[in-house]
Design an enzyme around this catalytic site. Structure first.
Site, PDB file in Angstrom:
ATOM      1  N   GLU A 261       0.820  -1.223   0.000  1.00  9.80           N
ATOM      2  CA  GLU A 261       0.000   0.000   0.000  1.00  9.80           C
ATOM      3  C   GLU A 261       0.852   1.270   0.000  1.00  9.80           C
ATOM      4  OE1 GLU A 261      -4.447  -0.603   1.929  1.00  9.80           O
ATOM      5  OE2 GLU A 261      -2.913   0.448   3.095  1.00  9.80           O
ATOM      6  N   HIS A 282      11.104 -26.807  -0.051  1.00  7.29           N
ATOM      7  CA  HIS A 282      10.542 -27.986  -0.735  1.00  7.29           C
ATOM      8  C   HIS A 282       9.367 -27.589  -1.626  1.00  7.29           C
ATOM      9  CE1 HIS A 282      12.998 -30.286   2.102  1.00  7.29           C
ATOM     10  NE2 HIS A 282      12.617 -29.355   2.978  1.00  7.29           N
ATOM     11  N   LYS A 392     -14.539   0.058  -2.772  1.00  5.12           N
ATOM     12  CA  LYS A 392     -15.482   0.254  -1.664  1.00  5.12           C
ATOM     13  C   LYS A 392     -16.794   0.861  -2.178  1.00  5.12           C
ATOM     14  CE  LYS A 392     -11.740   0.805   1.649  1.00  5.12           C
ATOM     15  NZ  LYS A 392     -11.048   1.686   2.594  1.00  5.12           N
TER      16      LYS A 392
HETATM   17  O1  LIG Z   1      -8.656   1.634  10.022  1.00  9.45           O
HETATM   18  P1  LIG Z   1      -9.659   1.650   8.920  1.00  9.45           P
HETATM   19  O2  LIG Z   1     -10.087   3.032   8.553  1.00  9.45           O
HETATM   20  O3  LIG Z   1     -10.802   0.744   9.209  1.00  9.45           O
HETATM   21  O4  LIG Z   1      -8.924   1.083   7.604  1.00  9.45           O
HETATM   22  C1  LIG Z   1      -8.440  -0.217   7.574  1.00  9.45           C
HETATM   23  C2  LIG Z   1      -7.674  -0.448   6.296  1.00  9.45           C
HETATM   24  O5  LIG Z   1      -8.549  -0.341   5.205  1.00  9.45           O
HETATM   25  C3  LIG Z   1      -8.294   0.550   4.183  1.00  9.45           C
HETATM   26  O6  LIG Z   1      -9.076   0.120   3.130  1.00  9.45           O
HETATM   27  C4  LIG Z   1      -6.877   0.656   3.723  1.00  9.45           C
HETATM   28  O7  LIG Z   1      -6.622  -0.226   2.677  1.00  9.45           O
HETATM   29  C5  LIG Z   1      -5.882   0.370   4.809  1.00  9.45           C
HETATM   30  O8  LIG Z   1      -4.815   1.250   4.668  1.00  9.45           O
HETATM   31  C6  LIG Z   1      -6.476   0.487   6.183  1.00  9.45           C
HETATM   32  O9  LIG Z   1      -5.519   0.153   7.138  1.00  9.45           O
END
Ligand SMILES: O=P(O)(O)OC[C@H]1O[C@H](O)[C@H](O)[C@@H](O)[C@@H]1O
Length: 406
Positions: A261, A282, A392
């Site tokens: 990331e 292995h 998302k």
């Molecule tokens: O701590 P949060 O806001 O729940 O985020 C949790 C995780 O999800 C996000 O999508 C990012 O990919 C990460 O960098 C982050 O650590």
């Protein structure tokens, strides 16, 4: 504590000492130091802000349940599973896989549990849904005796915590999730798990002193960063952590997020992989030695294994060998290192005196600094992750379009 051995990376011949010296690492060094000193990035200042008192009420529970994703859980798992590989009592809910989460919840007595809901944004889907799975179960318990703690800076989960008067710990805004293990994100649940968090911070602080050294050959974070940067430029853009300490496999999970990331930006990026020695000798060693020459191997080995014993066995010629059990895995690591070097595969080694709170603090902090330096070398922002947001948005739309009445 940790010993960093880089000579093999220069022995295989593609990069030389002068190539390391020719990299403009002084700029990378001073740029990162400036960001850390003026608070643009806060992952250093937090290791000097030890305040154990604020966690006093968080011990005394049989079970410690941690709900979180990515940087909100991977560091805690990496440290806890390394320090206490065979202990029970820790439940990490770090996915939306019904089979994993629901089987974990099946035998979990929530009444004897402290439950951490950890999300910096407070809006992460998996953390939200997993919290509601637990909330649904708690609502069916008369006189719930467990404890719920939120570690969050905002979003839906902060509102939920405020509405229910649950204790809330915040995360410094200038500490990105994947760099937040040395904040309450890691320290609070680790404290509840009986881990000596002062020792973790002590290890990180000692490593910080080493990583402030502007002599690159005395600064493992800077040197390892430059070596991986140089090899990436030569097309060796896969970084394999090959750990001969199996309890470090969860460190691999944390490492993958940190490298992936932080550096996967603008068409750049090193692909982090985890291998476990001697097992992968292995399976993947053939590929590492005789396959595509696109990898840099980082060996991890312990000087002292926490369990060991003397062994007498007969070799393939019926001759007796008497040695310590750990001599076997140490010889295997050494032999693999020599074979890789003989076959032109660049490798470095980190020897850990013994896996414990201090060395884990030092190891994770070293890599946080290394990635900080590498972000400067690539001239990218190593502290955000904009590309993950599209998935998302699409996912919430899909969920909303498929929502059911229950
Ligand atoms: O701590 P949060 O806001 O729940 O985020 C949790 C995780 O999800 C996000 O999508 C990012 O990919 C990460 O960098 C982050 O650590």
């Amino acid at each position: 504590m940790l010993n960093y051995y880089y000579e093999n990376a220069l022995k295989v011949g593609e990069i030389k000492l002068k190539d390391v010296e020719n990299v403009n690492f002084t700029n990378a060094y001073s740029n990162l130091m400036e960001k850390l000193e003026n608070g643009d990035v806060g992952f250093r200042e937090v290791i000097y802000e030890e305040d154990i008192e604020k966690y006093e009420s968080l011990r005394g529970f049989k079970n410690v349940v941690v709900i979180g994703m990515g940087g909100s859980i991977l560091g805690t798992v990496a440290i806890y599973r390394a320090i206490s590989p065979f202990e029970n009592g820790a439940y990490f809910i770090d996915n939306s896989d019904p089979e994993k989460t629901l089987s974990l919840l099946k035998n979990l007595d929530l009444n004897e549990s402290i439950i951490y809901v950890i999300s910096k944004s407070g809006n992460t889907l998996e953390t939200l849904v997993n919290y509601y799975l637990i909330k649904k179960r708690i609502e069916k318990i008369n006189n719930f005796k467990g404890k719920i703690v939120f570690i969050t800076n905002g979003g839906k989960l902060k509102r939920e915590a405020e509405k229910n008067n649950y204790p809330i710990y915040s995360i410094p805004e200038n500490v990105p999730g994947r760099f937040s293990v040395f904040t309450s994100v890691g320290l609070a649940p680790l404290y509840s798990l009986g881990v000596n968090i002062s020792e973790i911070l002590e290890g990180a602080r000692e490593m910080d002193k080493t990583c402030q050294n502007d002599d690159i050959f005395e600064n493992p974070a800077l040197l390892n960063g430059v070596i991986h940067y140089l090899y990436d430029n030569l097309g060796k853009d896969i970084s394999v952590i090959m750990s001969y300490v199996e309890s470090l496999k969860y460190f691999g999970g944390w490492y993958k997020q940190l490298i992936g990331e932080s550096l996967g930006k603008n068409g750049y990026g090193i692909t982090p992989l985890l291998s476990i020695g001697a097992k992968d000798q292995h399976s993947l060693l053939q590929l590492y030695i005789d396959g595509k020459k696109d990898k840099v191997i980082t060996f991890m080995i312990a000087e002292k294994y926490r369990l060991d014993e003397n062994i007498a066995f007969e070799d393939v010629n019926d001759e007796e060998i008497v040695c310590k059990y750990s001599d076997i895995i140490k010889s295997q690591q050494k032999a693999t290192e020599i074979s890789l070097t003989n076959n032109g595969v660049p490798n470095v080694r980190i020897t850990i005196d013994e896996v414990n709170e201090k060395t884990m603090g030092a190891l994770l902090y070293m890599y946080e600094m290394q990635v900080g330096f590498m972000g400067e070398l690539y001239n990218i922002n190593a502290y955000n992750q904009p590309a993950v947001e599209e998935e998302k948005r699409i996912c919430w739309d899909l969920i909303k379009s498929s929502k059911k009445q229950i």
